[in-house]
Design a protein around this motif. Structure first.
Motif, PDB file in Angstrom:
ATOM      1  N   ARG A  93       0.805  -1.227   0.000  1.00  0.00           N
ATOM      2  CA  ARG A  93       0.000   0.000   0.000  1.00  0.00           C
ATOM      3  C   ARG A  93       0.837   1.275   0.000  1.00  0.00           C
ATOM      4  N   GLN A  94       1.832   1.292  -0.848  1.00  0.00           N
ATOM      5  CA  GLN A  94       2.711   2.460  -0.896  1.00  0.00           C
ATOM      6  C   GLN A  94       2.174   3.529  -1.819  1.00  0.00           C
ATOM      7  N   TYR A  95       1.226   3.178  -2.676  1.00  0.00           N
ATOM      8  CA  TYR A  95       0.792   4.133  -3.691  1.00  0.00           C
ATOM      9  C   TYR A  95      -0.687   4.446  -3.565  1.00  0.00           C
ATOM     10  N   PRO A  96      -1.004   5.517  -2.853  1.00  0.00           N
ATOM     11  CA  PRO A  96      -2.403   5.855  -2.658  1.00  0.00           C
ATOM     12  C   PRO A  96      -2.979   6.625  -3.841  1.00  0.00           C
ATOM     13  N   PHE A  97      -4.257   6.493  -4.040  1.00  0.00           N
ATOM     14  CA  PHE A  97      -4.959   7.338  -5.013  1.00  0.00           C
ATOM     15  C   PHE A  97      -6.405   7.471  -4.565  1.00  0.00           C
ATOM     16  N   THR A  98      -7.069   8.441  -5.134  1.00  0.00           N
ATOM     17  CA  THR A  98      -8.449   8.712  -4.748  1.00  0.00           C
ATOM     18  C   THR A  98      -9.332   8.620  -5.974  1.00  0.00           C
ATOM     19  N   VAL A  99     -10.453   7.975  -5.828  1.00  0.00           N
ATOM     20  CA  VAL A  99     -11.416   7.946  -6.924  1.00  0.00           C
ATOM     21  C   VAL A  99     -12.555   8.871  -6.534  1.00  0.00           C
ATOM     22  N   HIS A 100     -12.965   9.647  -7.481  1.00  0.00           N
ATOM     23  CA  HIS A 100     -14.006  10.623  -7.200  1.00  0.00           C
ATOM     24  C   HIS A 100     -15.251  10.260  -7.994  1.00  0.00           C
ATOM     25  N   ASP A 101     -16.384  10.284  -7.351  1.00  0.00           N
ATOM     26  CA  ASP A 101     -17.617  10.161  -8.114  1.00  0.00           C
ATOM     27  C   ASP A 101     -18.629  11.111  -7.533  1.00  0.00           C
ATOM     28  N   ASP A 102     -19.602  11.480  -8.315  1.00  0.00           N
ATOM     29  CA  ASP A 102     -20.522  12.519  -7.893  1.00  0.00           C
ATOM     30  C   ASP A 102     -21.591  12.007  -6.947  1.00  0.00           C
ATOM     31  N   TYR A 103     -22.042  10.812  -7.166  1.00  0.00           N
ATOM     32  CA  TYR A 103     -23.180  10.353  -6.378  1.00  0.00           C
ATOM     33  C   TYR A 103     -22.903   8.983  -5.809  1.00  0.00           C
ATOM     34  N   SER A 104     -21.869   8.889  -5.014  1.00  0.00           N
ATOM     35  CA  SER A 104     -21.548   7.586  -4.481  1.00  0.00           C
ATOM     36  C   SER A 104     -22.724   7.054  -3.690  1.00  0.00           C
TER      37      SER A 104
END
Lengths: 425, 252
Positions: A367-378
């Motif tokens: 888990r060294q590489y974080p990222f974020t996923v964005h959505d409008d209406y989770s």
């Protein structure tokens, strides 16, 4: 100074006890209160917040964010420096802080309200509004020990915002509530801000910091690494997280090198469809992952495992590659995903390279590489899939168009008057 | 602190409710202990030891009720800070309210139990009169004194956990060094009388006994001395509490 909050050169040290003497016998026998070392949770922090501003404080767990908030609240004094906070302060420090588990919801509203400095009469006046806000009407006579964590947050938040605070300090807690309630909370925060309330938000959710706070501070190991405009601070923070600039991670990578393996992972990047490096992208986006490696000798029968974990440790994806060979020297693997249909949230990539010949890992980066996923209406769930809704009619299927509330309203960015007005006070 | 005054009432009510929660007899339970003690001691000292004290049960109650109030208030106040670490670490509020709520709830208790004392006094044909008017003053002085002691104990216990146990032992010893079971005069010229006379709780208790048992006004000098000491105690307690409070959040 006209600022609502002024912090000047503040440091905080704790005693970290290796052995703690709390009984008379020990104290007399050892002639000390225990064996302790000084631990600096905060070092030389300075900032000012104007009335009616949102300030974001970001950083890793244990970076000193929460200590800073406790100092602002006045729960403990700084070891050095000065803090001035003007006006009535309300804070939501931890989940269910100040609640008595065996008390009912109603009793806790009164206890918590008076703890925060409300008069009994004020609470009487706001009681209905508080209950309406937290939507826990039917649970008011139930002991809060039977509440879920989400209910705790609702109750605490509802009381705190009704205090009509001039300064509101919030630590992470909002992350626990469900999306709808979060929306409502932010809506209310904007309302408070309109009245001149100053809000400090501690979180490691950089997306909401960027969205809501004009200014932020990034704290790491007790020091302010960056402060100023949120977009810039968040960018610096994300860069550092990706590049492993934090001291902790630097130490980790040293350990990797000492291990003297035949293959080293030099880095991993996420690229969007235009080839730009990103750390955040939308659900359904096309994504490219580039992995740079260096091999000290030619290797065969390698297995590369790329696993995506959600922040709650749910293992979401395994993108594996079996039975490959590499030559000595540097190289790059490229993974192209046509759509990443993860729902909005925070994720991290674990990268492992297994050597089938040696039966051991050549590289393992958890888990060294974080990222974020964005959505409008989770709407929840781990996965999204492209789909259509229709109405069955005798003539066939009639496509239905989904009309979600627009983003502005969803996140409470519109004027409170427009926002349905369901939050009454 | 003014802003938080409703909190003090709420904590006091919570304290009272916790004591009598779910018991049919409620408040009466808190009286049962002194009443039983009274019966036992009366038996021992009037039938076996034949103490020359008229209306001994009234004499005994006049001393034992305020003493018990003091003992319960201080021993329960001692653990209020360490027992509420949750609140201390997470919410900013006047922490002195925690021990003070113990003192206030004991004051309510004492006021109610003095009503019972009145019933007993009438039953034993105890002459009573104007000196009863001095009672509110004594109550106030006692509460101020108790508050000072409570603040000190609550704060010190955070750093020194065995204070909690020491208080229990100390109170037991003091119970016998205070003229509660026996009148001060019973000591006569014995050396221990000097020691007992130095004990401020003895000043207070003998004042109560003067009102309830001898139907005379409390000794003015002794009472004034206790009043002044109470003020000093409260000031000192408060200052110490304020000082030690700084690191409560880290130590509890």
């Amino acid at each position: 100074m006209g600022g609502a909050i002024a912090v000047e050169g503040v440091s905080k040290s704790y005693r970290r006890y290796r052995k703690r003497h709390q009984s008379l016998k020990e104290i007399i026998a050892q002639r000390s209160r225990g064996d302790w070392e000084e631990f600096w949770a905060l070092r030389d922090i300075s900032f000012e917040v104007e009335h009616g501003q949102f300030l974001g404080i970001i950083g890793h767990n244990g970076s000193g964010k929460s200590t800073l908030l406790k100092l602002l609240t006045g729960i403990m004094p700084p070891s050095q420096g000065e803090i001035r906070v003007q006006g009535r302060v309300a804070s939501l420090l931890e989940l269910g802080a100040g609640f008595q588990p065996e008390y009912t919801g109603r009793e806790n509203i009164y206890l918590y309200g008076t703890l925060l400095g409300m008069r009994r009469k004020e609470i009487d006046r706001y009681y209905d509004s508080i209950v309406e806000f937290c939507e826990l009407g039917e649970f008011m006579e139930m002991a809060v020990k039977n509440y879920s964590s989400g209910m705790y947050v609702r109750l605490g938040f509802a009381v705190a915002v009704h205090l009509d605070p001039q300064v509101l300090l919030i630590d992470e807690v909002l992350a626990v509530g469900d999306a709808n309630f979060q929306k409502k909370c932010f809506q209310h925060l904007f309302k408070l801000r309109k009245r001149g309330c100053t809000i400090v938000l501690v979180t490691h959710d950089t997306a909401s910091v960027e969205k809501f706070c004009e200014h932020s501070i990034w704290i790491d190991h007790g020091r302010a690494m960056a402060q100023g405009k949120s977009s810039q601070v968040v960018q610096q923070y994300l860069d550092a997280v990706a590049g492993g600039a934090s001291i902790e991670q630097a130490a980790k990578s040293v350990k990797e090198r000492v291990a003297e393996r035949d293959l080293t992972i030099k880095g991993l990047r996420f690229l969007d469809k235009d080839g730009r490096q990103v750390l955040m992208f939308d659900t359904g986006a096309k994504l490219r992952i580039e992995i740079d490696f260096h091999a000290r000798r030619p290797l065969t029968r390698l297995e590369v495992g790329l696993t995506v974990f959600r922040e709650d440790d749910l293992r979401c994806l395994d993108l594996n590659l079996y039975g490959i060979s590499v030559d000595a020297g540097s190289g790059r693997w490229v993974v192209d995903a046509d759509r990443v249909d993860l729902q909005g949230g925070r994720y991290a990539v674990t990268l492992a390279v297994f050597d089938r010949n040696l039966q051991r890992f050549q590289a393992f980066q958890d888990r060294q590489y974080p990222f974020t996923v964005h959505d409008d209406y989770s709407a929840g769930g781990a996965f999204y899939t492209p789909h259509r809704w229709s109405l069955a009619t005798p003539d066939g299927l009639l496509p239905l168009v989904s009309r979600p509330p627009d983003l502005q309203e969803l996140h409470g960015m519109v004027e409170p008057a427009q926002a349905a007005g369901e939050v009454s006070r | 602190m003014v802003r938080h005054r409703d909190l003090l009432w709420l904590l006091t009510r919570k304290d009272l409710r916790l004591k009598y929660k779910g018991t049919a007899l409620g408040f009466l339970w808190s009286l049962l202990n002194p009443l039983l003690l009274m019966l036992v001691y009366s038996f021992v000292f009037t039938i076996i030891a034949r103490f020359p004290v008229p209306r001994y049960p009234v004499f005994l109650l006049a001393g034992i009720l305020p003493w018990n109030t003091f003992a319960i208030a201080t021993s329960s106040a001692a653990t209020t800070i360490i027992g509420n670490g949750n609140l201390i670490r997470r919410v900013r509020f006047p922490r002195e309210f925690l021990p003070l709520a113990s003192v206030l709830s004991s004051a309510v208790n004492l006021t109610l139990s003095l009503g019972i004392l009145l019933v007993f006094a009438l039953y034993f044909h105890q002459p009573l009169g104007l000196p009863l008017l001095a009672l509110p003053m004594l109550l106030v002085f006692q509460m101020i004194f108790t508050a000072g002691v409570a603040l000190i104990l609550a704060a010190v216990t955070v750093y020194l956990r065995d204070v909690e146990n020491l208080v229990g032992v100390f109170l037991t010893v003091m119970f016998f060094l205070t003229p509660i079971l026996y009148p001060l005069t019973a000591l006569g010229g014995h050396k221990s009388a000097y020691f007992v006379r130095l004990n401020p709780m003895a000043w207070l208790i003998t004042d109560y006994q003067a009102i309830w048992h001898e139907n005379r006004w409390p000794d003015p000098i002794q009472t004034a001395a206790f009043g002044i000491l109470s003020g000093v105690m409260l000031m000192g307690g408060w200052l110490l509490f304020r000082r030690l409070e700084q690191r409560f959040a880290e130590e509890v």
